[in-house]
Motif scaffolding. Sequence first.
Motif, mmCIF file in Angstrom:
data_model
loop_
_atom_site.group_PDB
_atom_site.id
_atom_site.type_symbol
_atom_site.label_atom_id
_atom_site.label_comp_id
_atom_site.label_asym_id
_atom_site.label_seq_id
_atom_site.Cartn_x
_atom_site.Cartn_y
_atom_site.Cartn_z
ATOM 1 N N GLN A 12 1.038 -1.263 -0.342
ATOM 2 C CA GLN A 12 -0.035 0.264 0.287
ATOM 3 C C GLN A 12 0.844 1.138 -0.368
ATOM 4 O OE1 GLN A 12 -3.014 -0.100 2.983
ATOM 5 N NE2 GLN A 12 -3.805 -1.853 1.997
ATOM 6 N N CYS A 13 1.952 1.180 0.134
ATOM 7 C CA CYS A 13 2.713 2.406 -0.001
ATOM 8 C C CYS A 13 3.179 2.337 -1.447
ATOM 9 C CB CYS A 13 4.385 2.092 1.036
ATOM 10 S SG CYS A 13 3.794 1.953 2.561
ATOM 11 N N ASN A 14 3.357 1.816 -1.894
ATOM 12 C CA ASN A 14 3.882 1.798 -3.928
ATOM 13 C C ASN A 14 2.636 2.097 -4.653
ATOM 14 O OD1 ASN A 14 4.985 1.398 -6.488
ATOM 15 N ND2 ASN A 14 5.225 -0.804 -5.660
ATOM 16 N N CYS A 15 2.588 3.622 -4.589
ATOM 17 C CA CYS A 15 1.395 4.013 -5.492
ATOM 18 C C CYS A 15 1.811 4.426 -6.936
ATOM 19 C CB CYS A 15 1.238 5.320 -4.247
ATOM 20 S SG CYS A 15 0.592 4.711 -2.637
ATOM 21 N N GLU A 16 2.869 3.846 -7.230
ATOM 22 C CA GLU A 16 3.237 4.161 -8.722
ATOM 23 C C GLU A 16 2.528 3.512 -9.577
ATOM 24 O OE1 GLU A 16 6.850 4.057 -10.369
ATOM 25 O OE2 GLU A 16 8.252 3.634 -7.918
ATOM 26 N N LEU A 17 2.110 4.094 -10.449
ATOM 27 C CA LEU A 17 0.867 4.125 -11.302
ATOM 28 C C LEU A 17 1.181 2.732 -11.865
ATOM 29 C CD1 LEU A 17 -1.829 5.611 -13.103
ATOM 30 C CD2 LEU A 17 0.058 6.227 -14.995
ATOM 31 N N ASN A 18 2.279 2.070 -12.681
ATOM 32 C CA ASN A 18 2.070 0.811 -12.899
ATOM 33 C C ASN A 18 2.208 0.025 -12.106
ATOM 34 O OD1 ASN A 18 4.546 0.663 -10.961
ATOM 35 N ND2 ASN A 18 5.905 0.388 -12.835
ATOM 36 N N ASN A 19 1.800 0.204 -10.724
ATOM 37 C CA ASN A 19 1.067 -0.843 -9.941
ATOM 38 C C ASN A 19 -0.018 -1.015 -8.510
ATOM 39 O OD1 ASN A 19 2.093 -2.576 -8.125
ATOM 40 N ND2 ASN A 19 1.511 -1.113 -6.054
ATOM 41 N N LEU A 20 -0.984 -0.034 -10.228
ATOM 42 C CA LEU A 20 -2.805 0.603 -9.081
ATOM 43 C C LEU A 20 -3.402 -0.292 -10.427
ATOM 44 C CD1 LEU A 20 -1.872 4.406 -9.206
ATOM 45 C CD2 LEU A 20 -1.659 2.536 -7.209
ATOM 46 N N VAL A 21 -4.219 -0.710 -10.229
ATOM 47 C CA VAL A 21 -5.015 -1.891 -10.808
ATOM 48 C C VAL A 21 -6.372 -1.632 -10.807
ATOM 49 C CG1 VAL A 21 -6.201 -4.453 -11.506
ATOM 50 C CG2 VAL A 21 -3.434 -3.477 -10.703
ATOM 51 N N LEU A 22 -7.669 -0.793 -11.391
ATOM 52 C CA LEU A 22 -8.252 -1.119 -11.257
ATOM 53 C C LEU A 22 -9.391 -2.172 -11.324
ATOM 54 C CD1 LEU A 22 -11.017 1.597 -11.174
ATOM 55 C CD2 LEU A 22 -11.230 1.534 -13.858
ATOM 56 N N VAL A 23 -10.315 -2.519 -10.077
ATOM 57 C CA VAL A 23 -10.804 -3.369 -10.174
ATOM 58 C C VAL A 23 -12.530 -3.192 -9.724
ATOM 59 C CG1 VAL A 23 -9.089 -5.418 -10.166
ATOM 60 C CG2 VAL A 23 -10.502 -4.229 -8.060
ATOM 61 N N SER A 24 -13.665 -3.623 -10.306
ATOM 62 C CA SER A 24 -15.010 -3.755 -9.938
ATOM 63 C C SER A 24 -14.767 -4.148 -8.125
ATOM 64 C CB SER A 24 -16.085 -4.406 -10.605
ATOM 65 O OG SER A 24 -15.804 -6.024 -10.216
ATOM 66 N N ARG A 25 -15.707 -3.744 -7.912
ATOM 67 C CA ARG A 25 -16.579 -4.291 -6.517
ATOM 68 C C ARG A 25 -16.619 -5.357 -5.954
ATOM 69 N NH1 ARG A 25 -15.338 -0.421 -2.543
ATOM 70 N NH2 ARG A 25 -16.110 1.419 -2.849
ATOM 71 N N ARG A 26 -16.964 -6.505 -7.302
ATOM 72 C CA ARG A 26 -17.517 -7.989 -6.930
ATOM 73 C C ARG A 26 -16.115 -8.768 -7.401
ATOM 74 N NH1 ARG A 26 -20.783 -10.356 -11.764
ATOM 75 N NH2 ARG A 26 -21.152 -12.080 -10.332
ATOM 76 N N ILE A 27 -15.178 -7.890 -8.360
ATOM 77 C CA ILE A 27 -14.141 -8.816 -8.504
ATOM 78 C C ILE A 27 -13.316 -9.273 -7.031
ATOM 79 C CG2 ILE A 27 -11.515 -9.205 -9.341
ATOM 80 C CD1 ILE A 27 -14.103 -10.309 -11.801
ATOM 81 N N LEU A 28 -13.099 -7.020 -6.525
ATOM 82 C CA LEU A 28 -12.291 -7.412 -5.276
ATOM 83 C C LEU A 28 -12.746 -8.172 -4.266
ATOM 84 C CD1 LEU A 28 -10.554 -5.732 -3.720
ATOM 85 C CD2 LEU A 28 -12.458 -4.141 -2.570
ATOM 86 N N SER A 29 -14.042 -8.193 -4.289
ATOM 87 C CA SER A 29 -14.741 -9.888 -2.691
ATOM 88 C C SER A 29 -14.136 -10.688 -3.100
ATOM 89 C CB SER A 29 -16.459 -9.023 -2.887
ATOM 90 O OG SER A 29 -17.241 -9.988 -4.324
ATOM 91 N N VAL A 30 -14.160 -11.025 -4.620
ATOM 92 C CA VAL A 30 -13.402 -12.652 -4.742
ATOM 93 C C VAL A 30 -12.334 -12.455 -4.183
ATOM 94 C CG1 VAL A 30 -12.837 -14.209 -7.000
ATOM 95 C CG2 VAL A 30 -15.155 -12.946 -6.799
ATOM 96 N N LEU A 31 -11.264 -11.289 -4.605
ATOM 97 C CA LEU A 31 -10.441 -11.449 -4.365
ATOM 98 C C LEU A 31 -9.987 -11.521 -2.446
ATOM 99 C CD1 LEU A 31 -8.493 -8.193 -6.776
ATOM 100 C CD2 LEU A 31 -8.470 -10.930 -7.426
#
Length: 68
Positions: free
Chosen positions: A33-52
């Motif tokens: 959570q300290c690595n806020c570089e753009l290439n480390n950020l992933v957009l996911v739906s809340r539905r997928i997040l619940s699976v993860l």
Amino acid sequence: MAKEVEEKQRLIWKNAYGPIPNGHVVIFGDGNQCNCELNNLVLVSRRILSVLNGRNLNELLQPYKKGE
């Protein structure tokens, strides 16, 4: 009057790609959570997040981690 504070990763994502769609969140690809570089950020739906969240996210993302 209270100010709304937006998470750093959301600001970085929005500056690069525009608005975050409703029902979506920005997560950290490497789990750090300290690595806020753009290439480390992933957009996911809340539905997928619940699976993860129901699984070991670190294990699922291991093939995508760099330099480990």
